[in-house]
Design a protein around this motif. Structure first.
Motif, PDB file in Angstrom:
ATOM      1  N   ASN A   1       0.854  -1.188   0.000  1.00 45.92           N
ATOM      2  CA  ASN A   1       0.000   0.000   0.000  1.00 45.92           C
ATOM      3  C   ASN A   1       0.892   1.241   0.000  1.00 45.92           C
ATOM      4  O   ASN A   1       1.544   1.539   1.009  1.00 45.92           O
ATOM      5  CB  ASN A   1      -0.900   0.002   1.237  1.00 45.92           C
TER       6      ASN A   1
ATOM      7  N   ALA B   1      -3.905  -3.811   4.819  1.00 44.65           N
ATOM      8  CA  ALA B   1      -3.753  -4.087   3.393  1.00 44.65           C
ATOM      9  C   ALA B   1      -3.815  -5.603   3.243  1.00 44.65           C
ATOM     10  O   ALA B   1      -3.061  -6.325   3.903  1.00 44.65           O
ATOM     11  CB  ALA B   1      -2.431  -3.549   2.859  1.00 44.65           C
TER      12      ALA B   1
ATOM     13  N   THR C   1      -7.065  -2.488  -0.089  1.00 41.87           N
ATOM     14  CA  THR C   1      -6.807  -1.635   1.056  1.00 41.87           C
ATOM     15  C   THR C   1      -8.129  -1.024   1.507  1.00 41.87           C
ATOM     16  O   THR C   1      -9.154  -1.201   0.864  1.00 41.87           O
ATOM     17  CB  THR C   1      -5.809  -0.508   0.714  1.00 41.87           C
TER      18      THR C   1
END
Length: 216
Positions: free
Chosen positions: A48, A55, A65
């Motif tokens: 992420n 995530a 996410t």
């Protein structure tokens, strides 16, 4: 199939972990306590770019996410687990309303609270004022949600959903459960039931142990 989740105990990954536990999915957690500094945030960077948790890496390699998005996806991807209303369920609209309300109105406040210098600079008095005002904002949002929702045994009626897991976790963050009880008494009854679910007792003990300030 196996999932990989970047998360941390007591964080926004907890409702995701709880949902996967109830569904019965095979997953591992890469612990990344992102509020403790750059090194922890760097652990999440490949998954992420915002360097935030949770995530989730799906078995096919795709990344999800945002806690609300992950929870909704899990409910939709595993309908047999019955942890969220389907598209044709009359509860679906309110499910989506409150699943997005929590991150938009409440969860977002913690980006500021974790490091008030992000908006307040180095002035300690300003930082303290930010903490106080964000705590009041969170409390006010819980009060508004409580006034608009009509719980049954759980928040959307008689069936548990990922919304219950989300609220149960977030209600333990600042301003904590004692204030949550005052501002959201109807939802407080529900989170007590979720706290006590036999299927999650070992999970809560491992990932978000209850302290004296968590009782409602």
């Amino acid at each position: 199939m196996s999932f990989t989740l970047y998360g941390a105990a007591g964080s926004g990954s907890v409702p995701v972990e709880a949902a996967m536990t109830l569904i019965g999915l095979n997953y591992k957690v890469i612990e990344a306590v992102t509020w403790e500094g750059e090194a922890e945030r760097d652990k999440v960077a490949l998954a992420n770019p915002m360097r935030q948790i949770p995530a989730l890496i799906l078995p096919g390699g795709e990344t999800l996410t945002e806690s609300a998005a992950i929870l909704i996806w899990l409910a939709d991807a595993y309908p047999e687990a019955r942890v969220g209303p389907r598209l044709d369920d009359p509860r679906r609209a309110q499910f989506l309303r409150w699943m997005t309300f929590i991150p938009a109105a409440i969860y977002s406040m913690f980006w500021v609270r974790d490091e008030p210098s992000r908006l307040g600079g180095d002035d300690a008095a300003v930082q303290e004022q930010i903490k106080q005002r964000t705590a009041e904002r969170i409390a006010a949002c819980w009060r508004i949600m409580d006034s608009q929702i009509t719980p049954g045994h759980f928040l959307l009626g008689d069936e548990l959903s990922v919304l219950d897991l989300y609220v149960t976790t977030a209600s333990r963050w600042t301003p904590r459960r004692a204030r949550f009880q005052v501002e959201a008494p109807r939802m407080a009854e529900v989170v007590r039931r979720v706290d006590a679910l036999p299927a999650l007792q070992d999970f809560w003990a491992a990932r978000f142990p209850f302290g004296p300030d968590d009782a409602v």
